[in-house]
Every structure is written in C-alpha cells, then in structure tokens.
Motif scaffolding. Structure first.
Motif, short mmCIF file in Angstrom:
data_model
loop_
_atom_site.label_atom_id
_atom_site.label_comp_id
_atom_site.label_asym_id
_atom_site.label_seq_id
_atom_site.Cartn_x
_atom_site.Cartn_y
_atom_site.Cartn_z
N UNK A 190 24.08 -10.45 14.68
CA UNK A 190 24.59 -9.60 14.49
C UNK A 190 25.27 -9.13 13.27
N UNK A 191 25.19 -7.52 13.68
CA UNK A 191 26.18 -7.49 12.35
C UNK A 191 27.49 -5.61 13.01
N UNK A 192 28.06 -5.10 11.83
CA UNK A 192 27.79 -4.00 12.15
C UNK A 192 27.84 -2.88 10.95
N UNK A 193 27.17 -1.72 11.33
CA UNK A 193 27.67 -0.62 9.86
C UNK A 193 29.08 0.28 10.03
N UNK A 194 29.00 0.74 8.46
CA UNK A 194 30.29 0.85 8.34
C UNK A 194 29.84 2.50 7.40
N UNK A 195 29.12 2.85 7.69
CA UNK A 195 28.42 3.81 6.37
C UNK A 195 29.25 4.78 7.07
N UNK A 196 29.35 5.25 8.13
CA UNK A 196 29.91 6.58 8.27
C UNK A 196 31.37 6.49 8.41
N UNK A 218 23.59 -5.75 3.49
CA UNK A 218 25.28 -5.04 2.91
C UNK A 218 26.00 -4.32 4.32
N UNK A 219 27.30 -4.20 5.47
CA UNK A 219 26.87 -3.84 6.33
C UNK A 219 27.77 -2.59 5.84
#
Length: 333
Positions: A190-196, A218-219
């Motif tokens: 699991x991980x996170x996405x911080x693009x937005x 890379x998140x």
C-alpha cells in the motif's frame, strides 16, 4: 595670575588623571569579574558533562549486569526433558523481535538441546515480510529433516495471519483457540498518491532517474497503467509462492474451498473446518497431551533493553515512513 591659572590646570589634570585611574580600575575589576564568571561557567559545564557521562555509564553497566542478554544461551537453563517454547510476536520483519535471525537462532538452540522432546511456536502476529517468513519456513523444514524425532507444533493465540500463518504451515500440526483469528493468505503493498495535493499547492515535483521505471513507486508522480500492471504481477507471483508453501505444509488437510487463498480470515472453529488448523488448544495442552512433556522451557531469543533501545532509535522512524509512503516491499497480510 599666571601661576594661579597653571595651578588650576594642574588640578584639573590631576583630577582627570585620578578619574581615569578609577575608571581603569573599574574596568579591570569588571573584566576580572567577567573572566571569573566565564571560568566558573566552564568548570560548571565540565562537571555537568562529567556527571552526565558518569550517570550514562552507570545506567549502561546496570543494564548490562541486571538485564537478560539477548545472546544468553537459553538451553543452559533447561532442566530435564521439556517442551521448548518459542514466541512469535508482533511484526515479522528484519530488525524486529520476530525477525528471521532471532527466530532461527531460537529454533536451532531448541533443536540442539538434548532434553527437547518437542517444540511449540506460540504465535501472535499479523504477519509481515514474505522474505523473513520464507527464511523461517525453510529453516523449520530443514531442521525437521535433521531432527526427525523432534516434532514442531504451532499454537496460534490471538492472531496468526498472513506471514505468521506462512510460518505456522511449516509445523507438523497447528492448534488455535476457538476465537483465534487465522488465515489472511494474501499479499499487499500500500501507499499514497499526492499528485493532486502538489497541484493545489503549486508545488513542482522534480525527479531525475536513469531508468524509465526507476521511480514507478514515487507517490508524487501520476500512476501509469503499465507500471500498475507490472506491480500487480509481482504481488501475484509472491502470493502464489505463499500459496505453494501452505499447500506444501498442509497437504490434503486443506479443504476444497475457493475462498481459502483470497486473503479472508477466520476464527479457530472455522479454520478447523477448513483444514487450516488441526485442533483447538493452548500451548500447555499441546505440551501435556500431544508432546507428552508438560514441563516447558522458553527458548525465545530476546534482545537486551540496551540493544533494543539503540536499534529502535535509529530505525523505527525511517521504517514507519517507508511503510506508510509505499517505499517498502510487499507485505504478507
């Protein structure tokens, strides 16, 4: 008249000279006072460092003298025939209490003790690293071949899931309580996405790599479908390795159930029906009724408090961030 003026000038000069001398004495006194104060502060600081060092040394010696050492030979404390007990607690991962190094050390000592009549791995763990779990599984199988007369049993207390069940599958038999949680044969990463988030904050992410997919986890970068598919294939392959080990260890005791390897988790009674465990019982029951030796000896390798403190100080924060940011490897859960 001229003589009177000269006399007054001399008097003024004399008074000025006297004032200058008094000022010089005052400055000298002030300078000496400040110098003495600085020297006193240095002495105080040196004594403070000395006493702090002495206190640290005292605590270090006290820990080393009065705490159980991690490398203490548990076999030396055994008396007569016994059931060896090894605790498998918490996250199964490198540099943790339930690491492969610690558990394999415990297993080897238990097998090598001539008074050991059987070994119980008492498990309470949510799982962890597939690599560490695989090491332990393989070592149990190897040691069983070397010591065919020393059986190994797994007893699941509160939780025996994922990597913990991976380990348990290497045992001759598995026992649990009616309310124990057993199974969760699956793999997750699991991980996170911080693009937005970066876009809203007006932050530009700059990453420089020498490989097309080097930064695919890379998140802070958008997810690509081809990389997502690749990562899912890696997890699927790791999952199949897990399934193969469970089937190897449990054989035809496993029920024919399509949900068995989907990551679901069951209580002890349900796990018994599915063939995930062989019976319901505790460590003392297995020692007394299955192995036939009620006397138990703890062979669990334990770090000293000092070893644990120094290790956790340097690794805990980094490991936690790596897991939550998705920068670590897959985890069996």
């Amino acid at each position: 008249m001229s003589s009177d003026r000269w006399t007054r000038g001399e008097m003024v000069n004399a008074k000025q000279a006297q004032a200058n001398k008094e000022d010089a004495k005052a400055w000298t006194l002030l300078e000496n006072t400040l110098q003495a104060s600085l020297q006193e502060q240095r002495r105080t600081r040196r004594w403070g460092i000395f006493f702090k060092s002495l206190t640290f040394l005292y605590l270090f010696v006290a820990i080393m003298l009065f705490s159980p050492l991690g490398n203490m030979d548990a076999a030396s404390t055994s008396t007569g025939p016994h059931t060896a007990v090894i605790e498998v607690r918490g996250l199964i991962a490198d540099q943790q209490e339930a690491s492969a190094d610690n558990l394999i050390t415990s297993l080897r000592r238990a097998f090598d003790d001539e008074n050991t009549r059987g070994i119980v791995m008492r498990i309470n763990s949510p799982g962890g690293s597939p690599v560490q779990s695989g090491y332990i599984y393989d070592e149990i199988r190897r040691l069983r071949k070397e010591h065919p007369d020393t059986p190994v049993y797994a007893v699941i207390t509160d939780l025996g899931a994922s990597g913990a069940y991976y380990i348990a599958a290497a045992a001759d038999e598995i026992y649990a309580d009616r309310s124990s949680l057993v199974g969760s044969i699956g793999v997750t990463a699991a991980g996170f996405g911080f693009v937005g988030t970066l876009d809203k904050l007006g932050i530009e992410r700059r990453t420089y790599t020498s490989g097309e997919h080097k930064a695919f986890l890379d998140p802070f970068q958008p997810e690509r479908q081809d990389e997502r598919q690749f990562w899912e294939n890696v997890l699927e392959n790791t999952h199949q390795q897990f399934i193969d080990r469970v089937k190897e260890g449990r054989g035809d005791r496993l029920a024919d159930n399509e949900d068995l390897f989907t990551g679901l988790i069951w209580n002890g009674e349900q796990a018994l029906e599915l063939g995930l465990v062989d019976g319901l019982g505790s460590t003392s029951m297995v020692a007394r009724d299955v192995i036939g030796v009620e006397n138990t000896t703890d062979f669990t390798y334990r770090e000293s408090p000092f070893e644990r403190f120094t290790r956790q100080l340097g690794t805990s924060v980094g490991n936690t961030l790596a897991v939550h940011l998705g920068l670590s490897g897959p985890v069996i859960r």
